[in-house]
Design a protein around this motif. Sequence first.
Motif, mmCIF file in Angstrom:
data_model
loop_
_atom_site.group_PDB
_atom_site.id
_atom_site.type_symbol
_atom_site.label_atom_id
_atom_site.label_comp_id
_atom_site.label_asym_id
_atom_site.label_seq_id
_atom_site.Cartn_x
_atom_site.Cartn_y
_atom_site.Cartn_z
ATOM 1 N N LEU A 56 0.797 -1.235 0.000
ATOM 2 C CA LEU A 56 0.000 0.000 0.000
ATOM 3 C C LEU A 56 0.825 1.279 0.000
ATOM 4 O O LEU A 56 0.333 2.332 0.371
ATOM 5 N N GLY A 57 2.074 1.192 -0.399
ATOM 6 C CA GLY A 57 2.888 2.402 -0.459
ATOM 7 C C GLY A 57 3.523 2.725 0.878
ATOM 8 O O GLY A 57 3.948 1.832 1.606
ATOM 9 N N ASP A 58 3.545 4.028 1.196
ATOM 10 C CA ASP A 58 4.190 4.466 2.434
ATOM 11 C C ASP A 58 3.367 5.545 3.113
ATOM 12 O O ASP A 58 2.346 5.992 2.584
ATOM 13 N N ILE A 59 3.827 5.982 4.285
ATOM 14 C CA ILE A 59 3.034 6.951 5.049
ATOM 15 C C ILE A 59 2.973 8.310 4.362
ATOM 16 O O ILE A 59 1.989 9.020 4.521
ATOM 17 N N GLY A 60 4.008 8.650 3.593
ATOM 18 C CA GLY A 60 3.969 9.918 2.867
ATOM 19 C C GLY A 60 2.832 9.966 1.853
ATOM 20 O O GLY A 60 2.272 11.031 1.591
ATOM 21 N N ARG A 61 2.491 8.836 1.315
ATOM 22 C CA ARG A 61 1.377 8.746 0.359
ATOM 23 C C ARG A 61 0.037 8.933 1.058
ATOM 24 O O ARG A 61 -0.861 9.601 0.544
ATOM 25 N N HIS A 62 -0.106 8.347 2.225
ATOM 26 C CA HIS A 62 -1.387 8.366 2.925
ATOM 27 C C HIS A 62 -1.551 9.534 3.896
ATOM 28 O O HIS A 62 -2.673 9.974 4.137
ATOM 29 N N PHE A 63 -0.438 10.013 4.451
ATOM 30 C CA PHE A 63 -0.485 11.093 5.449
ATOM 31 C C PHE A 63 0.569 12.149 5.111
ATOM 32 O O PHE A 63 1.513 12.365 5.865
ATOM 33 N N PRO A 64 0.434 12.827 3.977
ATOM 34 C CA PRO A 64 1.491 13.746 3.532
ATOM 35 C C PRO A 64 1.678 14.944 4.468
ATOM 36 O O PRO A 64 0.716 15.465 5.026
ATOM 37 N N ASP A 65 2.941 15.344 4.613
ATOM 38 C CA ASP A 65 3.217 16.490 5.483
ATOM 39 C C ASP A 65 2.796 17.809 4.840
ATOM 40 O O ASP A 65 2.852 18.854 5.481
ATOM 41 N N SER A 66 2.328 17.744 3.618
ATOM 42 C CA SER A 66 1.782 18.938 2.959
ATOM 43 C C SER A 66 0.306 19.144 3.321
ATOM 44 O O SER A 66 -0.273 20.171 2.967
ATOM 45 N N ASP A 67 -0.290 18.189 4.023
ATOM 46 C CA ASP A 67 -1.698 18.265 4.412
ATOM 47 C C ASP A 67 -1.800 18.753 5.854
ATOM 48 O O ASP A 67 -1.349 18.093 6.788
ATOM 49 N N LYS A 77 -2.794 7.208 16.440
ATOM 50 C CA LYS A 77 -4.089 7.237 15.743
ATOM 51 C C LYS A 77 -3.891 6.956 14.258
ATOM 52 O O LYS A 77 -4.715 6.278 13.634
ATOM 53 N N LEU A 78 -2.800 7.443 13.703
ATOM 54 C CA LEU A 78 -2.495 7.142 12.306
ATOM 55 C C LEU A 78 -2.168 5.659 12.145
ATOM 56 O O LEU A 78 -2.552 5.041 11.144
ATOM 57 N N LEU A 79 -1.497 5.076 13.143
ATOM 58 C CA LEU A 79 -1.218 3.640 13.116
ATOM 59 C C LEU A 79 -2.524 2.849 13.101
ATOM 60 O O LEU A 79 -2.641 1.851 12.385
ATOM 61 N N ALA A 80 -3.517 3.298 13.853
ATOM 62 C CA ALA A 80 -4.828 2.635 13.839
ATOM 63 C C ALA A 80 -5.457 2.732 12.448
ATOM 64 O O ALA A 80 -6.091 1.769 11.975
ATOM 65 N N GLU A 81 -5.273 3.864 11.782
ATOM 66 C CA GLU A 81 -5.787 3.993 10.414
ATOM 67 C C GLU A 81 -5.083 3.016 9.472
ATOM 68 O O GLU A 81 -5.724 2.424 8.599
ATOM 69 N N VAL A 82 -3.777 2.857 9.660
ATOM 70 C CA VAL A 82 -3.033 1.904 8.837
ATOM 71 C C VAL A 82 -3.549 0.493 9.085
ATOM 72 O O VAL A 82 -3.749 -0.276 8.139
ATOM 73 N N ARG A 83 -3.785 0.152 10.343
ATOM 74 C CA ARG A 83 -4.358 -1.170 10.663
ATOM 75 C C ARG A 83 -5.651 -1.385 9.879
ATOM 76 O O ARG A 83 -5.869 -2.441 9.295
ATOM 77 N N ASP A 84 -6.502 -0.368 9.854
ATOM 78 C CA ASP A 84 -7.767 -0.467 9.126
ATOM 79 C C ASP A 84 -7.554 -0.565 7.611
ATOM 80 O O ASP A 84 -8.295 -1.258 6.914
ATOM 81 N N MET A 85 -6.533 0.120 7.096
ATOM 82 C CA MET A 85 -6.218 0.037 5.659
ATOM 83 C C MET A 85 -5.834 -1.381 5.262
ATOM 84 O O MET A 85 -6.176 -1.839 4.165
ATOM 85 N N LEU A 86 -5.132 -2.074 6.158
ATOM 86 C CA LEU A 86 -4.745 -3.455 5.864
ATOM 87 C C LEU A 86 -5.982 -4.323 5.685
ATOM 88 O O LEU A 86 -6.059 -5.130 4.752
ATOM 89 N N ALA A 87 -6.947 -4.150 6.573
ATOM 90 C CA ALA A 87 -8.189 -4.926 6.477
ATOM 91 C C ALA A 87 -8.921 -4.610 5.174
ATOM 92 O O ALA A 87 -9.433 -5.511 4.502
ATOM 93 N N GLU A 88 -8.946 -3.328 4.803
ATOM 94 C CA GLU A 88 -9.614 -2.932 3.565
ATOM 95 C C GLU A 88 -8.918 -3.505 2.331
ATOM 96 O O GLU A 88 -9.559 -3.770 1.317
ATOM 97 N N ALA A 89 -7.605 -3.714 2.435
ATOM 98 C CA ALA A 89 -6.837 -4.230 1.298
ATOM 99 C C ALA A 89 -6.976 -5.734 1.129
ATOM 100 O O ALA A 89 -6.620 -6.272 0.081
#
Length: 165
Positions: A56-67, A77-89
């Motif tokens: 699924l790429g890297d954290i810069g793709r999903h949580f860019p520091d430009s945002d 909390k971002l780690l929890a989102e990543v956990r959920d992304m794994l399930a979705e994948a």
Amino acid sequence: MSVRVGNGYDVHELVPERALILCGTPVPYEKGLLGHSDADVAAHALMDALLGAAGLGDIGRHFPDSDEKYRGADSMKLLAEVRDMLAEASEDGRVDINNVDITIIAQAPRLSPYIEQMKTNTADVLGIPLTRVNIKATTEEGLGFTGRGEGIAAMATCAIEGRFK
């Protein structure tokens, strides 16, 4: 089911007037890590390992520091989102995180008093038994930017199992 392995690496500069947070654990120290979010270098390395294992790429793709919505973000909390992304994948919404292993590279402060809390926080967020989480710290014997106390680095490896799309 297929087993996939991922690895991650992150580094942040140590600066005054910032909190030092590692795997969601505040560590008392005169400096903290500089970053767009809370700069939790250990959580960031783990997120990259998990995302990599799932393709699924890297954290810069999903949580860019430009945002701006990620400014000061809690990395656990971002780690929890990543956990959920794994399930979705996965094809069936299930992913088993077999284990995670994190190495934190820092000359100072001494991290051993905080390792158990870091492990507990990580296991809780990922929803896995504590026995599947290993966290360790090492120095670089005064060598390099971490050895000079200019920053902290972290490496993470994980194994996940699931049916991926």
